[in-house]
Structures are given as C-alpha cells and as structure tokens.
Design a protein around this motif. Structure first.
Motif, PDB file in Angstrom:
ATOM      1  N   VAL A 228       3.050  -2.263   2.558  1.00  0.00           N
ATOM      2  CA  VAL A 228       3.896  -2.175   1.367  1.00  0.00           C
ATOM      3  C   VAL A 228       3.026  -2.041   0.129  1.00  0.00           C
ATOM      4  CG1 VAL A 228       5.552  -3.403  -0.087  1.00  0.00           C
ATOM      5  CG2 VAL A 228       5.837  -3.421   2.394  1.00  0.00           C
ATOM      6  N   ALA A 229       1.965  -2.846   0.079  1.00  0.00           N
ATOM      7  CA  ALA A 229       1.057  -2.802  -1.080  1.00  0.00           C
ATOM      8  C   ALA A 229       0.356  -1.451  -1.180  1.00  0.00           C
ATOM      9  CB  ALA A 229       0.036  -3.933  -0.978  1.00  0.00           C
ATOM     10  N   GLN A 230       0.038  -0.836  -0.031  1.00  0.00           N
ATOM     11  CA  GLN A 230      -0.667   0.448  -0.015  1.00  0.00           C
ATOM     12  C   GLN A 230       0.273   1.646  -0.164  1.00  0.00           C
ATOM     13  OE1 GLN A 230      -2.791   0.303   3.698  1.00  0.00           O
ATOM     14  NE2 GLN A 230      -4.498  -0.923   2.869  1.00  0.00           N
ATOM     15  N   GLY A 231       1.584   1.385  -0.142  1.00  0.00           N
ATOM     16  CA  GLY A 231       2.553   2.467  -0.294  1.00  0.00           C
ATOM     17  C   GLY A 231       2.707   3.317   0.952  1.00  0.00           C
ATOM     18  N   ILE A 232       2.330   2.777   2.124  1.00  0.00           N
ATOM     19  CA  ILE A 232       2.498   3.503   3.386  1.00  0.00           C
ATOM     20  C   ILE A 232       3.919   3.265   3.871  1.00  0.00           C
ATOM     21  CG2 ILE A 232       1.728   3.705   5.782  1.00  0.00           C
ATOM     22  CD1 ILE A 232      -1.044   2.888   4.858  1.00  0.00           C
ATOM     23  N   ARG A 233       4.671   4.333   4.067  1.00  0.00           N
ATOM     24  CA  ARG A 233       6.104   4.224   4.332  1.00  0.00           C
ATOM     25  C   ARG A 233       6.481   4.825   5.687  1.00  0.00           C
ATOM     26  NH1 ARG A 233       8.475   3.234  -0.790  1.00  0.00           N
ATOM     27  NH2 ARG A 233      10.432   4.304  -0.346  1.00  0.00           N
ATOM     28  N   THR A 234       7.748   4.635   6.050  1.00  0.00           N
ATOM     29  CA  THR A 234       8.246   5.119   7.339  1.00  0.00           C
ATOM     30  C   THR A 234       8.422   6.636   7.298  1.00  0.00           C
ATOM     31  OG1 THR A 234      10.554   4.816   6.669  1.00  0.00           O
ATOM     32  CG2 THR A 234       9.473   2.961   7.757  1.00  0.00           C
ATOM     33  N   LYS A 235       8.718   7.207   8.461  1.00  0.00           N
ATOM     34  CA  LYS A 235       8.873   8.656   8.591  1.00  0.00           C
ATOM     35  C   LYS A 235      10.100   9.131   7.826  1.00  0.00           C
ATOM     36  CE  LYS A 235       9.233  12.209  12.223  1.00  0.00           C
ATOM     37  NZ  LYS A 235       7.886  12.812  12.090  1.00  0.00           N
TER      38      LYS A 235
END
Length: 276
Positions: A228-235
């Motif tokens: 969440v902190a790195q902004g990595i999100r779901t497909k």
C-alpha cells in the motif's frame, strides 16, 4: 376416439357462440423464458414468439372466459434449473395475491426444468385454486393423470439438464488436465490468448516482487502494508460490457489468495487435483 368428439363440440361452439359470462372470467398470465441472452436484442425475439403463441391460445379460449392480463412476466437469460428468476418470482407473488387464475406457457420447460421446483409451483397454485397450461402440450394440472404426465415429462427435462451439466464438467476436467485455461478470474501477471495463460512482463515484475518480499518479511500483514505504501495495486480488469474494476490496494485476503495460487507454480487445479 375422444379427440374427434372434442373437436366436433368445439366446431359446434364456433358456429353457435356462447355469450361471455362475466362470472366465468379467468385471468391469464403469460410467462416466457429463454436460457441465454443471445438474440434478445432483435426486434422480434424468442420471448416475443412465445408470448404471441400464448396470446393466440388465450384468445381461442375466450368462450371459456379466458382473458390475458397486461402484466409481462419475462425472464430473458435465465436458466430453468432454478427459481431465482425475477419474472417468475413476480408471477408467483401475483398468483399468491390472487391476481392470476391461469399461467400460460409455450412449453412446460419454460416454467421450470426442475421436478422439485415444479412441485413447489403447483403447491402455490393449488392454494389459490389456480392452474397452468402449456400451449404446445396437452396438460391439465387439475387432474391426477395430468400431473402424472407432467411429472414424467419434467423428470426427463431434469435428467437432460443433469446429463448436460455432467458433460460440461467432464469437458472442463479433460481440458484442464491438458493445461488449458477454462475461464475464471485471470491472475495478476497473466492474460488469456487462445485458452492459454500468457505472461504480461510488467505485471510479472510485480508478482516476483510480492513473492520475494513475502519471503523476506514472513508476514502478510507487513507485506500488505508495504505494498500500500509503495502504491503497488491489484490487476486492472475490464469486463466485456466495458465496466472496469480492480486496480485497488491489496487486501490481506487477496494477498493470502495470491500467495497460495498454484498458477504461479505452473499448475492448474481442478477439484483438488493439480495438472501442469
């Protein structure tokens, strides 16, 4: 021997019409159904054809006091194997409210393909003194012989539905055993082409990062907070109708599901069995 006699009586009735008796008024509801949505966008579709045939049959019974009510009870794109259909639910609700005397269908299997559901529907109609008629099949639910015939017919309809289901399940199992993708939510890192999962390079980098960080952190809670902190999100996904969903923060539930997905081992699972 009986049928010609009935036809002669009807013919005589046609030559000498009987005046309509208001006390004999029978309110008829037409119910139509089609299992798929294919062709429903046409000007004259399958539901229209069923309704037209039912309306013509009701008109032919005007001398018996039959009269079609204006309400439409249509279920386009709904299977007959379940009663979870908006049109059918409204139809039964109106029958229970005493607004309907006869339900008219094109064929019995338009109403239901389940023997158990048919028994429930007949029970609801019986409590209100209502019945139903099939335009293309000579059935009368008010007699024991008519119900027996219907039960036999619906038993075969249910058998056909179950056999078809088994055939589809067997085909899916055989296809998955060959490593084919048979539908479902496509995992992050892949796209589908010709029933094969093809790696999407930019998404694959996210997948490898997620698994590597989990091995280092050893905690789904810590991993989820970091993503969440790195902004990595779901497909990000787009449905056939153009609606978009996904592309949200990973939840702990989606993290657990992803880390346990055997697709990332190069395997497809079916009923607990994994195939390469």
């Amino acid at each position: 021997m009986v049928r010609p006699k009935v036809l002669r009586i009807e013919a005589q009735g046609a030559r000498h019409p009987v005046k309509h008796d208001a006390s004999k008024r029978r309110r008829c509801a037409i119910y139509t159904r089609k299992s798929t949505e294919e062709g429903l966008d046409q000007i004259f579709n399958s539901l229209d054809a069923q309704r037209e045939a039912c309306a013509a049959y009701i008109l032919s019974q005007t001398h018996e006091g039959w009269e079609a009510i204006p309400e439409l009870y249509d279920d386009g794109g709904y299977s007959g194997g379940s009663m979870d259909r908006p049109g059918l639910q409204q139809l039964l609700a109106d029958a229970e409210a005493g607004k309907i005397d006869i339900i008219v269908v094109y064929k019995v299997d338009r109403l239901t393909r389940s023997l158990a559901d048919f028994a429930r529907i007949v029970d609801i109609l019986d409590k209100k003194g209502a019945s139903f008629v099939s335009v293309t099949q000579a059935f009368n639910t008010t007699t024991s012989m008519g119900r027996l015939t219907l039960n036999v017919l619906l038993s075969f309809a249910q058998f056909e539905r179950e056999v078809t289901g088994e055939r589809i399940r067997d085909k899916i199992a055989a296809s998955k055993a060959r490593g084919m993708w048979m539908g479902g939510v496509v995992p992050l890192g892949y796209e589908v082409r010709d029933r094969k999962l093809i790696i999407v390079p930019e998404e694959a980098e996210r997948v490898r990062h997620i698994f590597a960080r989990y091995l280092e952190l050893g905690s789904v809670y810590a991993l989820q907070a970091e993503l969440v902190a790195q902004g990595i999100r779901t497909k990000a996904r787009t449905l056939k109708d153009g609606r978009a969903f996904g592309n949200t923060n990973f939840s702990r539930g989606s993290m657990y599901q992803m880390l346990a997905n055997r697709i990332y081992l190069g395997e497809i699972t079916h009923r607990g069995k994994a195939c390469p």
